[in-house]
Design a protein around this motif. Sequence first.
Motif, PDB file in Angstrom:
ATOM      1  N   ASN A 105       0.540  -1.024  -0.006  1.00  0.00           N
ATOM      2  CA  ASN A 105       0.376  -0.343  -0.100  1.00  0.00           C
ATOM      3  C   ASN A 105       0.762   1.462  -0.069  1.00  0.00           C
ATOM      4  O   ASN A 105       0.362   2.067   1.028  1.00  0.00           O
ATOM      5  N   ILE A 106       1.432   1.472  -0.846  1.00  0.00           N
ATOM      6  CA  ILE A 106       2.603   2.073  -1.263  1.00  0.00           C
ATOM      7  C   ILE A 106       1.666   3.361  -2.136  1.00  0.00           C
ATOM      8  O   ILE A 106       1.036   2.777  -2.925  1.00  0.00           O
ATOM      9  N   THR A 107       1.538   4.973  -1.363  1.00  0.00           N
ATOM     10  CA  THR A 107       1.209   5.818  -2.354  1.00  0.00           C
ATOM     11  C   THR A 107       2.677   6.802  -3.050  1.00  0.00           C
ATOM     12  O   THR A 107       3.080   6.870  -1.883  1.00  0.00           O
ATOM     13  N   PHE A 108       3.036   7.080  -3.918  1.00  0.00           N
ATOM     14  CA  PHE A 108       3.942   8.101  -3.987  1.00  0.00           C
ATOM     15  C   PHE A 108       4.116   8.742  -3.669  1.00  0.00           C
ATOM     16  O   PHE A 108       3.804   9.683  -3.396  1.00  0.00           O
ATOM     17  N   GLY A 109       5.368   9.543  -2.892  1.00  0.00           N
ATOM     18  CA  GLY A 109       5.252  10.354  -2.297  1.00  0.00           C
ATOM     19  C   GLY A 109       5.015  11.088  -0.700  1.00  0.00           C
ATOM     20  O   GLY A 109       5.126  12.348  -0.370  1.00  0.00           O
ATOM     21  N   ASN A 110       4.154   9.684  -0.416  1.00  0.00           N
ATOM     22  CA  ASN A 110       3.618  10.804   1.173  1.00  0.00           C
ATOM     23  C   ASN A 110       4.105  10.072   2.349  1.00  0.00           C
ATOM     24  O   ASN A 110       3.912  10.953   3.356  1.00  0.00           O
ATOM     25  N   MET A 111       5.459   8.951   2.200  1.00  0.00           N
ATOM     26  CA  MET A 111       6.150   8.175   3.189  1.00  0.00           C
ATOM     27  C   MET A 111       7.274   8.524   2.960  1.00  0.00           C
ATOM     28  O   MET A 111       7.868   8.081   2.268  1.00  0.00           O
ATOM     29  N   PHE A 112       8.749   8.515   4.541  1.00  0.00           N
ATOM     30  CA  PHE A 112       9.712   9.170   3.787  1.00  0.00           C
ATOM     31  C   PHE A 112       9.947   8.298   5.011  1.00  0.00           C
ATOM     32  O   PHE A 112      10.336   7.501   6.124  1.00  0.00           O
ATOM     33  N   SER A 113      11.720   7.887   4.214  1.00  0.00           N
ATOM     34  CA  SER A 113      12.636   6.915   4.633  1.00  0.00           C
ATOM     35  C   SER A 113      12.417   7.642   6.287  1.00  0.00           C
ATOM     36  O   SER A 113      12.183   8.570   6.912  1.00  0.00           O
ATOM     37  N   ASP A 114      13.006   6.743   6.768  1.00  0.00           N
ATOM     38  CA  ASP A 114      13.587   7.312   9.382  1.00  0.00           C
ATOM     39  C   ASP A 114      14.616   8.356   8.670  1.00  0.00           C
ATOM     40  O   ASP A 114      14.438   9.378   9.694  1.00  0.00           O
ATOM     41  N   HIS A 115      16.005   8.290   7.738  1.00  0.00           N
ATOM     42  CA  HIS A 115      16.412   9.811   7.721  1.00  0.00           C
ATOM     43  C   HIS A 115      16.362  10.819   6.373  1.00  0.00           C
ATOM     44  O   HIS A 115      15.945  10.833   5.294  1.00  0.00           O
ATOM     45  N   MET A 116      17.031  11.876   7.013  1.00  0.00           N
ATOM     46  CA  MET A 116      17.098  12.913   6.048  1.00  0.00           C
ATOM     47  C   MET A 116      18.667  13.527   5.625  1.00  0.00           C
ATOM     48  O   MET A 116      18.980  13.229   6.630  1.00  0.00           O
ATOM     49  N   LEU A 117      18.800  13.899   4.633  1.00  0.00           N
ATOM     50  CA  LEU A 117      20.406  14.782   4.710  1.00  0.00           C
ATOM     51  C   LEU A 117      20.389  16.050   4.620  1.00  0.00           C
ATOM     52  O   LEU A 117      19.273  16.944   3.784  1.00  0.00           O
ATOM     53  N   ILE A 118      20.993  16.936   5.135  1.00  0.00           N
ATOM     54  CA  ILE A 118      20.877  18.368   5.626  1.00  0.00           C
ATOM     55  C   ILE A 118      22.114  19.247   5.363  1.00  0.00           C
ATOM     56  O   ILE A 118      23.186  18.513   6.545  1.00  0.00           O
ATOM     57  N   CYS A 119      22.260  20.017   4.771  1.00  0.00           N
ATOM     58  CA  CYS A 119      23.627  21.188   4.679  1.00  0.00           C
ATOM     59  C   CYS A 119      23.152  22.815   4.057  1.00  0.00           C
ATOM     60  O   CYS A 119      23.059  22.472   2.758  1.00  0.00           O
ATOM     61  N   TYR A 173      23.731  25.996   3.298  1.00  0.00           N
ATOM     62  CA  TYR A 173      25.000  27.311   2.711  1.00  0.00           C
ATOM     63  C   TYR A 173      25.463  28.689   3.366  1.00  0.00           C
ATOM     64  O   TYR A 173      24.439  29.276   3.275  1.00  0.00           O
ATOM     65  N   GLU A 174      26.212  29.455   3.741  1.00  0.00           N
ATOM     66  CA  GLU A 174      26.547  30.036   4.491  1.00  0.00           C
ATOM     67  C   GLU A 174      27.737  31.041   4.398  1.00  0.00           C
ATOM     68  O   GLU A 174      29.092  30.363   4.461  1.00  0.00           O
ATOM     69  N   ASN A 175      27.720  32.461   4.416  1.00  0.00           N
ATOM     70  CA  ASN A 175      28.939  32.927   4.085  1.00  0.00           C
ATOM     71  C   ASN A 175      30.129  31.908   3.180  1.00  0.00           C
ATOM     72  O   ASN A 175      31.113  31.829   3.122  1.00  0.00           O
ATOM     73  N   GLY A 176      28.823  31.864   1.653  1.00  0.00           N
ATOM     74  CA  GLY A 176      30.071  31.757   0.767  1.00  0.00           C
ATOM     75  C   GLY A 176      30.978  30.356   0.720  1.00  0.00           C
ATOM     76  O   GLY A 176      31.297  29.636   0.003  1.00  0.00           O
ATOM     77  N   SER A 177      29.842  29.449   1.679  1.00  0.00           N
ATOM     78  CA  SER A 177      30.640  28.319   1.755  1.00  0.00           C
ATOM     79  C   SER A 177      29.322  26.433   2.430  1.00  0.00           C
ATOM     80  O   SER A 177      28.766  27.251   3.109  1.00  0.00           O
ATOM     81  N   TRP A 178      29.853  25.670   1.767  1.00  0.00           N
ATOM     82  CA  TRP A 178      28.400  25.086   2.111  1.00  0.00           C
ATOM     83  C   TRP A 178      29.046  24.183   3.759  1.00  0.00           C
ATOM     84  O   TRP A 178      30.721  23.867   3.862  1.00  0.00           O
ATOM     85  N   GLY A 179      28.066  24.252   4.524  1.00  0.00           N
ATOM     86  CA  GLY A 179      29.116  23.616   6.188  1.00  0.00           C
ATOM     87  C   GLY A 179      28.908  21.729   6.469  1.00  0.00           C
ATOM     88  O   GLY A 179      28.804  21.360   5.135  1.00  0.00           O
ATOM     89  N   ASP A 180      28.826  21.771   7.806  1.00  0.00           N
ATOM     90  CA  ASP A 180      28.462  20.066   7.623  1.00  0.00           C
ATOM     91  C   ASP A 180      27.208  20.251   6.962  1.00  0.00           C
ATOM     92  O   ASP A 180      26.443  19.774   6.654  1.00  0.00           O
ATOM     93  N   VAL A 181      27.968  18.565   6.506  1.00  0.00           N
ATOM     94  CA  VAL A 181      26.866  17.464   5.591  1.00  0.00           C
ATOM     95  C   VAL A 181      26.399  16.219   6.827  1.00  0.00           C
ATOM     96  O   VAL A 181      27.038  16.061   7.852  1.00  0.00           O
ATOM     97  N   LYS A 182      25.098  16.752   7.051  1.00  0.00           N
ATOM     98  CA  LYS A 182      24.441  16.140   8.115  1.00  0.00           C
ATOM     99  C   LYS A 182      23.394  14.992   7.848  1.00  0.00           C
ATOM    100  O   LYS A 182      22.462  15.170   6.959  1.00  0.00           O
ATOM    101  N   ILE A 183      23.828  13.591   8.803  1.00  0.00           N
ATOM    102  CA  ILE A 183      22.391  13.042   7.895  1.00  0.00           C
ATOM    103  C   ILE A 183      21.170  12.736  10.140  1.00  0.00           C
ATOM    104  O   ILE A 183      21.624  12.362  10.831  1.00  0.00           O
ATOM    105  N   MET A 184      20.060  12.834   9.611  1.00  0.00           N
ATOM    106  CA  MET A 184      19.443  13.045  11.016  1.00  0.00           C
ATOM    107  C   MET A 184      18.099  12.743  10.619  1.00  0.00           C
ATOM    108  O   MET A 184      17.632  12.537   9.713  1.00  0.00           O
TER     109      MET A 184
END
Length: 353
Positions: free
Chosen positions: A18-32, A34-45
């Motif tokens: 019973n999967i509908t497209f794009g309604n349920m997300f896996s346990d983690h996301m990646l976030i990074c 950008y500020e002051n001209g550069s990308w910060g740490d890559v975080k998986i949370m």
Amino acid sequence: MIIERTANSRIGELDPKNITFGNMFSDHMLICEYENGSWGDVKIMPYGPLSFSPAIMVAHYGQGAFEGMKAYKDKDDNVFLFRPYKNFERMNKSAVRLAMPEVTEEMFIGGLQTIIDIDRDWVPFGDGMSLYIRPVIFASEEALKARVANKYMFSIMATPAKAYYSEPVAVKVSDHFSRAANGGVGYAKAAGNYGGSFYPTMMAQEEGYDQIIWTDDATHTLFEECGTMNVFVRINDTVYTPKTSERILDGVTRDSFIQLAKHKGIEVIIGDLKVEDVYKAHKDGSLKEAWGVGTAVVTTQFKAIGYGDERLALPQLDAEDSYALQLKKALVDIQTNQAEDPFGWRVLVERKN
Ligand code: COI
């Protein structure tokens, strides 16, 4: 890379039937960020909401772009990405066109390898099943001046997916609306390309169609794309697809279809595809099939093409006779490790985390 694993996995809530497209997300996301001209740490949370002000610039000026890609599981529980470098390159093409900072290979490819490894249980196994992956980059600064933002967010999220359309679709050739124009952002996977498509699609749906065939803005005489897909037409035994341009997205599935068709010895003509030629081919019986391709849909056959006041019914070829279905099978077999991969498209997600 900073990794914070969830203490409360939601995997038990996933019901692959019973999967509908794009309604349920896996346990983690990646976030990074950008500020002051550069990308910060890559975080998986743990996946979840973030807080933003309504002044976030992407909401006002549409400075945002995304990618669509998938991970597949084979019978031995190995997980594969499909041509991820193509998406990495296109994300940066989109970023450049929208005056956003490019993402690094470590963020995109390294980030994908890590997050999909961590969430590998979320990749469903079986016919038509995959984990759809959505990388996105957007202006996250709070400001209302219409200018290039100073802050951005790059994120990767994933959603279990099965076949996007279960039936062939009816498509309406647009004689007024266009998806893109020369000099615009059609070749980028810009968020606004999709936002602008919903109203014309709604109009087509009111006329009994599922999707629009976008035509060129200058003359409305050329097939360009269909809905969110690239488009293919088969006349006799030759396959035609519009050439990519400033107006047409350079789809990874499109490119894979072209290469697979040539590999099978099918003639492929890439160039201007005139609406009139498709219409004439329908009238003289040489139009054998037409279909759309994209990451989410893989392939969807067209059952009818609306042109002016006419609804042109298309023959529905079965797997034995349909190039669309044969090429789809060849592609999915490579993606899911059920066939040799002479092109080197499959990329194993290594078990590290
Ligand atoms: C994809 O096929 O990946 C797309 O980007 C289409 C999407 C809007 C569902």
